[in-house]
Motif scaffolding. Sequence first.
Motif, short mmCIF file in Angstrom:
data_model
loop_
_atom_site.label_atom_id
_atom_site.label_comp_id
_atom_site.label_asym_id
_atom_site.label_seq_id
_atom_site.Cartn_x
_atom_site.Cartn_y
_atom_site.Cartn_z
N PHE A 1 -2.54 12.98 0.76
CA PHE A 1 -1.82 11.73 1.04
C PHE A 1 -1.69 11.48 2.54
CE2 PHE A 1 2.59 10.22 1.97
CZ PHE A 1 2.33 8.87 1.82
N MET B 1 -3.12 8.39 5.05
CA MET B 1 -2.23 7.54 5.85
C MET B 1 -2.57 7.60 7.33
SD MET B 1 -0.31 6.03 3.64
CE MET B 1 1.25 5.50 4.34
N TYR C 1 -1.77 5.09 -5.44
CA TYR C 1 -0.47 4.42 -5.47
C TYR C 1 0.32 4.70 -4.18
CZ TYR C 1 4.14 2.89 -6.79
OH TYR C 1 5.35 2.25 -6.80
N ALA C 2 0.31 5.97 -3.76
CA ALA C 2 1.11 6.35 -2.59
C ALA C 2 0.57 5.73 -1.31
CB ALA C 2 1.14 7.87 -2.46
N SER C 3 -0.75 5.68 -1.18
CA SER C 3 -1.35 5.24 0.09
C SER C 3 -1.70 3.76 0.09
CB SER C 3 -2.62 6.05 0.36
OG SER C 3 -3.62 5.74 -0.61
N GLY C 4 -1.76 3.15 -1.09
CA GLY C 4 -2.18 1.75 -1.16
C GLY C 4 -3.68 1.58 -1.03
#
Lengths: 266, 266
Positions: free
Chosen positions: B132, B136, B170-173
């Motif tokens: 993740f 980012m 989902y977490a990073s888009g």
Amino acid sequence: MRVILFDLDGVLYQGEQLLPGAVDVLAWVRAQGIPHLFLTNTSSRPRSAIVAKLAAMGITITADEVLTPAAAAAAWAARAGVEPLALFVAAATREEFTGLARLADDAETGAAAVVVGDLGAGWDFATLNRAFRLLMDGEPQLVALGMTRYWRAEDGLRLDTGPMVSALSYASGREPLVLGKPAPAFFEAALAKLGVAAEQAVMIGDDIIGDVQGAQRAGLRGVLVRTGKFQPADLERGVVPDGILDSIAELPDWWERTGGEAGGSA
Amino acid sequence: MRVILFDLDGVLYQGEQLLPGAVDVLAWVRAQGIPHLFLTNTSSRPRSAIVAKLAAMGITITADEVLTPAAAAAAWAARAGVEPLALFVAAATREEFTGLARLADDAETGAAAVVVGDLGAGWDFATLNRAFRLLMDGEPQLVALGMTRYWRAEDGLRLDTGPMVSALSYASGREPLVLGKPAPAFFEAALAKLGVAAEQAVMIGDDIIGDVQGAQRAGLRGVLVRTGKFQPADLERGVVPDGILDSIAELPDWWERTGGEAGGSA
């Protein structure tokens, strides 16, 4: 507008430090008699710990002024008679579920609901897989204590509840019941608690999606603060906040400029 | 039609056993000079292990005839000049990425692509969180070695690659580039390798979604075999295969009936 919903982390404080204006703004809200709630997606701590944390920083609130996903989930399970629960929540959050029937923590079958919160580093493969196996046995409800993507820990970004719910939902094919920002059901729970309609409320937060877009989609106004997790690129994500404040300190000015009412005049 | 893409597990073999017709059909394909590839979503083994497994069952193929998500990812990275890679793949799969620049396995910044495969129990929180954090930092491509939801291990169901990609996306888009059936990019990689257009190819598999629907959506024909994971209810899922065979043994007849060309006449 008659009521204010505050996000906590990144708005009133960051880490263990109050952010500029936090104390004054809360004093202002109380002096004006404006009904308010603190809405937080924290799923790793009970409301009592949030109250204690704020007290240690010099801000006094009560647990009843705080709405967390866990508190909302426990209320849902009690109201709907859903049991037993399989809890994948931080140890400290378990107190919110006192009095509700739960599965043993090694069970892989038999859950009526699988409640997923922030286990942090507790999410090893075996734990995530156990939640998945429970979801594949019968038709339990997947309950998400928020869908927060990540949070900013001292050593960097950390995955929060949302990615784990996303993994479990994708694997099992089950849609989650989301109790937490930005899900409408969570804002609606707050409005019901204050007894107002959506258009009478504003949500103040540092998360352009979770706080601002979530509130707007539920019919509230959404105001963004440039503190906490805010990054300039957030303003290029297609969401137009109803207000943008350098910090919470600017809230009283914004409120008066945009026609907020004091509680006494409502 | 000029080329044939074969799924492996459930089509040529099941477990450690060859399925009826497997040997004869491969002999026929070669005798006819029909270009072909073996397409599998396995992300836990390198092509060399697949070749060895088939050899142990009496079928000789080369690694170059096999297209796995890892092999397709390595080809994509080499072609597009994407480096360095951050690899979250099974130890045995790493050999597919030989010759490409990689990040150290504790790096949290600097990836041009984050490649996610099946780490099994290796997916602890720290590992998932590292993937993740890499996503980012800058704008690395999230590369998914398939989106398989789960697999059936001896002790029960186990999460596969898909849920982890879902969590990270989902977490990073970030949207994943999916290399694995049923994603179109994977079929397109196979077509490119064989140098043919989609309408010149047929995919043979036992998965009505992964093999048949995936192929059809990419413009290929999709033929279903009633072996492997096939269940009669698969035919009620809204997908109409271009052919349905009791087993791979019926492929030569189907090919001749439907106008397939031998390689020599192309």
